[in-house]
Design an enzyme around this catalytic site. Sequence first.
Site, PDB file in Angstrom:
ATOM      1  N   HIS A  73       0.213  -1.076   2.286  1.00 40.40           N
ATOM      2  CA  HIS A  73       1.073  -2.240   2.564  1.00 40.40           C
ATOM      3  C   HIS A  73       2.227  -2.298   1.560  1.00 40.40           C
ATOM      4  CE1 HIS A  73      -3.006  -3.866   3.915  1.00 40.40           C
ATOM      5  NE2 HIS A  73      -2.288  -3.972   5.010  1.00 40.40           N
TER       6      HIS A  73
ATOM      7  N   GLY B 207       3.311   1.115   9.370  1.00 41.62           N
ATOM      8  CA  GLY B 207       2.731   2.334   8.801  1.00 41.62           C
ATOM      9  C   GLY B 207       2.351   3.349   9.866  1.00 41.62           C
TER      10      GLY B 207
ATOM     11  N   ASP C  13      -1.245   3.583  11.610  1.00 39.19           N
ATOM     12  CA  ASP C  13      -1.533   3.046  12.947  1.00 39.19           C
ATOM     13  C   ASP C  13      -0.462   3.591  13.890  1.00 39.19           C
ATOM     14  OD1 ASP C  13      -3.759   1.021  12.279  1.00 39.19           O
ATOM     15  OD2 ASP C  13      -2.203   0.612  10.802  1.00 39.19           O
TER      16      ASP C  13
ATOM     17  N   GLN D  51       0.209   1.982  17.331  1.00 39.57           N
ATOM     18  CA  GLN D  51       0.812   0.657  17.132  1.00 39.57           C
ATOM     19  C   GLN D  51       2.310   0.787  16.810  1.00 39.57           C
ATOM     20  OE1 GLN D  51      -0.990  -2.714  14.782  1.00 39.57           O
ATOM     21  NE2 GLN D  51       0.338  -1.899  13.198  1.00 39.57           N
TER      22      GLN D  51
HETATM   23  P1  AMP Z   1      -2.711  -4.348   8.611  1.00 34.65           P
HETATM   24  O1  AMP Z   1      -2.753  -5.340   7.517  1.00 34.65           O
HETATM   25  O2  AMP Z   1      -3.885  -3.430   8.665  1.00 34.65           O
HETATM   26  O3  AMP Z   1      -2.382  -4.979   9.954  1.00 34.65           O
HETATM   27  O4  AMP Z   1      -1.481  -3.393   8.304  1.00 34.65           O
HETATM   28  C1  AMP Z   1      -0.190  -3.905   8.110  1.00 34.65           C
HETATM   29  C2  AMP Z   1       0.798  -2.772   8.100  1.00 34.65           C
HETATM   30  O5  AMP Z   1       0.476  -1.860   7.053  1.00 34.65           O
HETATM   31  C3  AMP Z   1       0.772  -1.953   9.408  1.00 34.65           C
HETATM   32  O6  AMP Z   1       2.094  -1.590   9.747  1.00 34.65           O
HETATM   33  C4  AMP Z   1      -0.056  -0.754   9.019  1.00 34.65           C
HETATM   34  O7  AMP Z   1       0.225   0.395   9.797  1.00 34.65           O
HETATM   35  C5  AMP Z   1       0.376  -0.566   7.577  1.00 34.65           C
HETATM   36  N1  AMP Z   1      -0.620   0.227   6.852  1.00 34.65           N
HETATM   37  C6  AMP Z   1      -1.957   0.014   6.796  1.00 34.65           C
HETATM   38  N2  AMP Z   1      -2.568   0.981   6.069  1.00 34.65           N
HETATM   39  C7  AMP Z   1      -1.582   1.838   5.675  1.00 34.65           C
HETATM   40  C8  AMP Z   1      -1.564   3.037   4.895  1.00 34.65           C
HETATM   41  N3  AMP Z   1      -2.668   3.563   4.381  1.00 34.65           N
HETATM   42  N4  AMP Z   1      -0.371   3.639   4.687  1.00 34.65           N
HETATM   43  C9  AMP Z   1       0.777   3.118   5.210  1.00 34.65           C
HETATM   44  N5  AMP Z   1       0.824   1.984   5.935  1.00 34.65           N
HETATM   45  C10 AMP Z   1      -0.337   1.352   6.169  1.00 34.65           C
END
Ligand code: AMP
Length: 277
Positions: A34, A144, A147, A150
């Site tokens: 994040h 990210g 996903d 997504q």
């Molecule tokens: P989330 O809180 O899981 O909904 O993720 C929020 C954002 O952070 C989304 O755009 C995810 O794809 C991104 N994200 C989650 N994990 C990672 C990671 N390991 N590397 C890069 N982006 C990430």
Amino acid sequence: MKVVKTIAEMKAARRGLKGTVGFVPTMGYLHEGHLSLVRKSVEENDYTAVSIFVNPTQFGPGEDLEKYPHDLERDLDLLAPIKTDIVFVPTRDEIYPPGYMTWVTVEKLTDPLEGSRRPGHFRGVTTVVNKLFNIVEPTRSYFGQKDAQQALVLTKMALDLNMPLEVITLPTVREPDGLAMSSRNVYLSSEQRKQATAISRSLILARDMFDRGERNTAAIKGKMAELIEKEPLAKIDYISVAGAYDLGEQDIIKTPTLISMVVKFGKTRLLDNIILK
Ligand code: AMP
């Protein structure tokens, strides 16, 4: 750093920002993945807004909505030093008041992979991100590659609906041993955590086979499965080799190709991918 809870407060804060605004939507329990998005936003924009909202409509029945990890104080401590300007932390009722009835759907791209395993998941994601875009009015938004589906779906949504913003996808951030960072990694026992490195190892194996000239996806998937199955606690949900833009399964690799997979450890689904170019 301003922390706002209501849509009215968020919109008022937004009106005060004269310049470009980068936006990073999250479900909180933040990690380096994040924070890499937030840092990029700070670098590329005059202001940065982050939302923390565990969106109920993207969780299916029996999924982990009610036990999704959260620690707002810790999240705010992580965001403050990297120059986040606004943190939007709405309640469920603020986003979905009683009588809520409008949904945004991206077709086709949401059918395979996570869409087939989690019916309704992407409808929840596209709807909430659409609402957040309308509330925050960002110049750029950051997602990210972790996903991958997504990110593709949201990019398509913004394009198809002529949204006046840029959707930017950034690389997956990993633990030193290769495991993709995820808020859900805290669900893993120490034994599961050790075995979970098999996921990124199998993706590296796939890339090595591709680099050595292998184009047959059955051969690649077979070797990946063999590697994962050496870990007694790992259960493969799916391994997919598909076109990176249309997500159509490929028998013979035709780049750019997305290799994506979900491996389950107990009830925890771990998602990861790489792109072959
Ligand atoms: P989330 O809180 O899981 O909904 O993720 C929020 C954002 O952070 C989304 O755009 C995810 O794809 C991104 N994200 C989650 N994990 C990672 C990671 N390991 N590397 C890069 N982006 C990430």
